[in-house]
Scaffold this active site. Structure first.
Site, PDB file in Angstrom:
ATOM      1  N   GLY A   3       0.820  -1.219   0.000  1.00 22.26           N
ATOM      2  CA  GLY A   3       0.000   0.000   0.000  1.00 22.26           C
ATOM      3  C   GLY A   3       0.847   1.258   0.000  1.00 22.26           C
ATOM      4  N   ASP A 183      -1.403  -2.064   8.689  1.00 21.78           N
ATOM      5  CA  ASP A 183      -0.101  -1.582   9.157  1.00 21.78           C
ATOM      6  C   ASP A 183       0.778  -1.199   7.977  1.00 21.78           C
ATOM      7  OD1 ASP A 183       1.595  -3.716   8.313  1.00 21.78           O
ATOM      8  OD2 ASP A 183       1.335  -4.823  10.181  1.00 21.78           O
ATOM      9  N   VAL A 185       3.131  -2.273   6.225  1.00 19.06           N
ATOM     10  CA  VAL A 185       3.535  -3.131   5.107  1.00 19.06           C
ATOM     11  C   VAL A 185       2.366  -3.916   4.499  1.00 19.06           C
ATOM     12  CG1 VAL A 185       5.929  -3.360   5.829  1.00 19.06           C
ATOM     13  CG2 VAL A 185       4.249  -4.999   6.678  1.00 19.06           C
ATOM     14  N   LYS A 186       1.150  -3.589   4.900  1.00 22.01           N
ATOM     15  CA  LYS A 186       0.024  -4.350   4.362  1.00 22.01           C
ATOM     16  C   LYS A 186      -0.451  -3.783   3.013  1.00 22.01           C
ATOM     17  CE  LYS A 186      -0.722  -7.447   7.691  1.00 22.01           C
ATOM     18  NZ  LYS A 186       0.332  -7.511   8.706  1.00 22.01           N
ATOM     19  N   THR A 187      -1.309  -4.554   2.349  1.00 24.80           N
ATOM     20  CA  THR A 187      -1.755  -4.217   0.984  1.00 24.80           C
ATOM     21  C   THR A 187      -2.497  -2.883   0.938  1.00 24.80           C
ATOM     22  OG1 THR A 187      -1.930  -6.554   0.545  1.00 24.80           O
ATOM     23  CG2 THR A 187      -3.063  -5.115  -0.988  1.00 24.80           C
TER      24      THR A 187
END
Ligand SMILES: *Cc1c(COP(=O)(O)O)cnc(C)c1O
Length: 402
Positions: A3, A183, A185-187
Site C-alpha cells: 500500500g 499496518d 507493510v500491508k496491501t
C-alpha cells in the site's frame, strides 16, 4: 504488501482536509469538523466494499483481533483454535483475552486445514480463528461448515488478504467476524490501523463500545455524559488514518490488485518451467490478492538450496521455516512460556503448574509444509526487479536439478 508504494496526491488531499480542520478525533467536535468524518466514512466504504453491514475501524490488526474476541465474550479458560503458521498477533490476542490457543495443522492452502479442525474441538472451544495467509484464502466454506455444526463462531484473520474473495464474496465476510490490518507493510495501509467487520448488529455494538472505553454512544447526550454497559479500553482509529484509508481503498481494485496480479503472473511463469516446483493451493485463483507468490519444493533440503541460490543471485525469497515471526517452531517465547507476570500467567497457574504449554513437535504436517515453502513478496511496481528475479529463478533451478 505494498500500500505504501502507491501513496500519492490522493492521500495528501485527504490528510490535508483533516489538518485544515484541526480535528484528529473520530468522535465529537461537530462544529469544527464541518461534516468531515474520515474514520466513519472509511468504515462505511469498507463495509460496502466487503458486502457486510458493519465495519469498525481500530488502531491495528492486533486490536481488531482483540476487539473481536472481546465482542464474542471469549473468556479465561476458553479454547480458541487457530493455525501454527500465522503472524504472532493471532495467538497473542487469544492469550491476552485469557483464553488458550489450540494450534491446528495447515493444508496446501497454507491456511487452517478443515480436516484437522474437527478433532481439535472440545467442549471448551469458543471460537475458531483461521488466517487467510499470504494474500490468499483458506478453504473457508468448509471451515465455517465444521464450525456451524459445532455451534462455534468463526473469526477470520484477514490481515494479509484484504481485497481477496472466495467465489466473489469478500474474505472476512464468511465468519461471524472478520479482522483486517492496515499496518505499514500491508496491501492497504494507514500506517497503523485495522478493521473489524460483521453482519451481526449486537457484535458490532459490543465491539464499538469495547474499543472506546465502554462508551454507550448514546446519540441524545454529549460524549462526556455517556454511560457504559461494561468496561472497555481504547483501540480507536484517528482521523488521519481514516483519511489515508479512504484514499487507499479507492486504489485497491483499480491499481494495487491488478498490478500485483500481473507481476505475480510474470514471476510464476518462470517458476512453472521448473518441474520440481509446485504451487500453493488457491481454492479460488480469481480471488487471490497476489500479494505473495508462494510455492513448494519437494524436500526441505531442496527448499534450502533454492532459497540460498536465489539469495546469492540478489533475488531472495521468504523462507518461512526460518522466519521467527510466522511459524510455530520459531516462537521461542510461546514454547518457553515467557511472560512479564510474576506467576508466568497465562502459561502457568498461580501455583506454578502448567496452564497451557506447547511442544515443539506438535504440528508435524505444518512443519513439513513450511520447511518446503518459499514466497516472493509481490509489489505494485516491479518492472526493474522482475528480469533479475526471473534470472535468479533460472539459476536456482539448475542448483536443485539433481
Ligand atoms: C499484520 C498481521 C496482524 C496484525 O496486524 P497489526 O496491524 O500489525 O497489528 C495480524 N494477523 C496477521 C496474519 C498479520 O499478518
Amino acid at each position: 504488501m505494498p500500500g505504501y508504494e502507491v501513496i500519492g496526491e490522493e492521500e495528501k488531499k485527504e490528510v490535508l482536509e483533516v489538518l485544515s480542520r484541526k480535528v484528529l478525533f473520530r468522535y465529537g467536535f461537530d462544529d469544527q469538523r464541518q461534516g468531515v468524518f474520515k474514520v466513519k466514512s472509511f468504515e462505511k466504504q469498507f463495509a460496502d466494499y466487503c458486502g457486510v453491514k458493519h465495519a469498525l475501524a481500530v488502531s491495528s490488526g492486533t486490536a481488531a483481533l482483540r476487539v473481536a474476541l472481546a465482542a464474542l465474550g471469549i473468556s479465561p479458560g476458553d479454547e480458541v483454535i487457530t493455525q501454527g503458521f500465522t503472524f504472532v498477533a493471532t495467538w497473542e490476542t487469544i492469550l491476552d483475552a485469557g483464553a488458550i490457543p489450540v494450534f491446528a495443522e495447515i493444508d496446501d492452502t497454507l491456511c487452517l486445514d478443515p480436516d484437522d479442525l474437527a478433532g481439535r474441538i472440545t467442549p471448551r472451544t469458543k471460537a475458531i480463528l483461521p488466517v487467510h495467509m499470504c494474500g490468499s484464502m483458506a478453504r473457508i466454506e468448509e471451515i465455517v461448515s465444521v464450525a456451524m455444526k459445532n455451534h462455534i463462531p468463526v473469526i477470520e484473520d484477514t490481515a494479509q488478504s484484504c481485497g481477496g474473495q472466495w467465489k466473489g464474496k469478500a474474505l472476512g465476510a464468511f465468519g461471524k467476524m472478520g479482522t483486517f490490518s492496515f499496518d505499514s507493510v500491508k496491501t492497504l495501509t494507514t500506517g497503523e490501523g485495522g478493521m473489524v467487520i460483521t453482519n451481526d448488529e449486537d457484535l458490532y455494538t459490543r465491539a464499538s463500545e469495547y474499543h472506546d472505553h465502554g462508551h454507550d454512544h448514546n446519540p441524545s447526550v454529549p460524549r462526556g455524559l455517556e454511560k457504559r454497559h461494561f468496561i472497555g479500553v481504547n483501540y480507536r482509529m484517528m482521523e488521519l488514518q481514516g483519511a489515508l484509508g479512504l484514499a487507499q481503498l479507492k486504489k485497491l481494485d483499480t491499481l494495487i490488485l491488478p498490478r500485483q496480479r500481473e507481476n505475480k503472473a510474470r514471476i510464476r511463469e518462470a517458476l512453472s518451467r521448473i518441474d520440481q516446483i509446485s504451487f500453493r493451493d488457491l481454492p479460488d485463483p480469481a480471488g487471490d490478492t497476489a500479494t505473495f507468490l508462494t510455492f513448494f519444493l519437494p524436500t526441505r533440503d531442496k527448499a534450502g538450496a533454492f532459497h540460498k541460490a536465489l539469495t546469492q543471485e540478489g533475488a531472495g525469497a521468504i523462507y518461512w521455516y526460518e522466519n521467527t515471526w510466522h511459524y510455530y517452531e520459531q516462537w521461542e517465547h510461546l514454547l518457553e512460556g515467557k511472560s512479564l507476570t510474576t506467576t508466568c500467567h497465562p502459561f502457568r497457574d498461580e501455583g506454578g503448574g502448567p496452564r497451557c504449554l506447547y511442544g515443539r513437535d506438535a504440528l508435524p504436517k505444518t512443519a513439513d509444509l513450511v520447511s518446503r515453502t518459499l514466497s516472493f513478496a509481490v509489489n505494485v511496481y516491479m518492472d526493474d526487479q522482475i528480469p533479475k528475479i526471473v534470472k535468479a529463478i533460472e539459476k536456482a533451478g539448475t542448483v536443485i536439478r539433481h
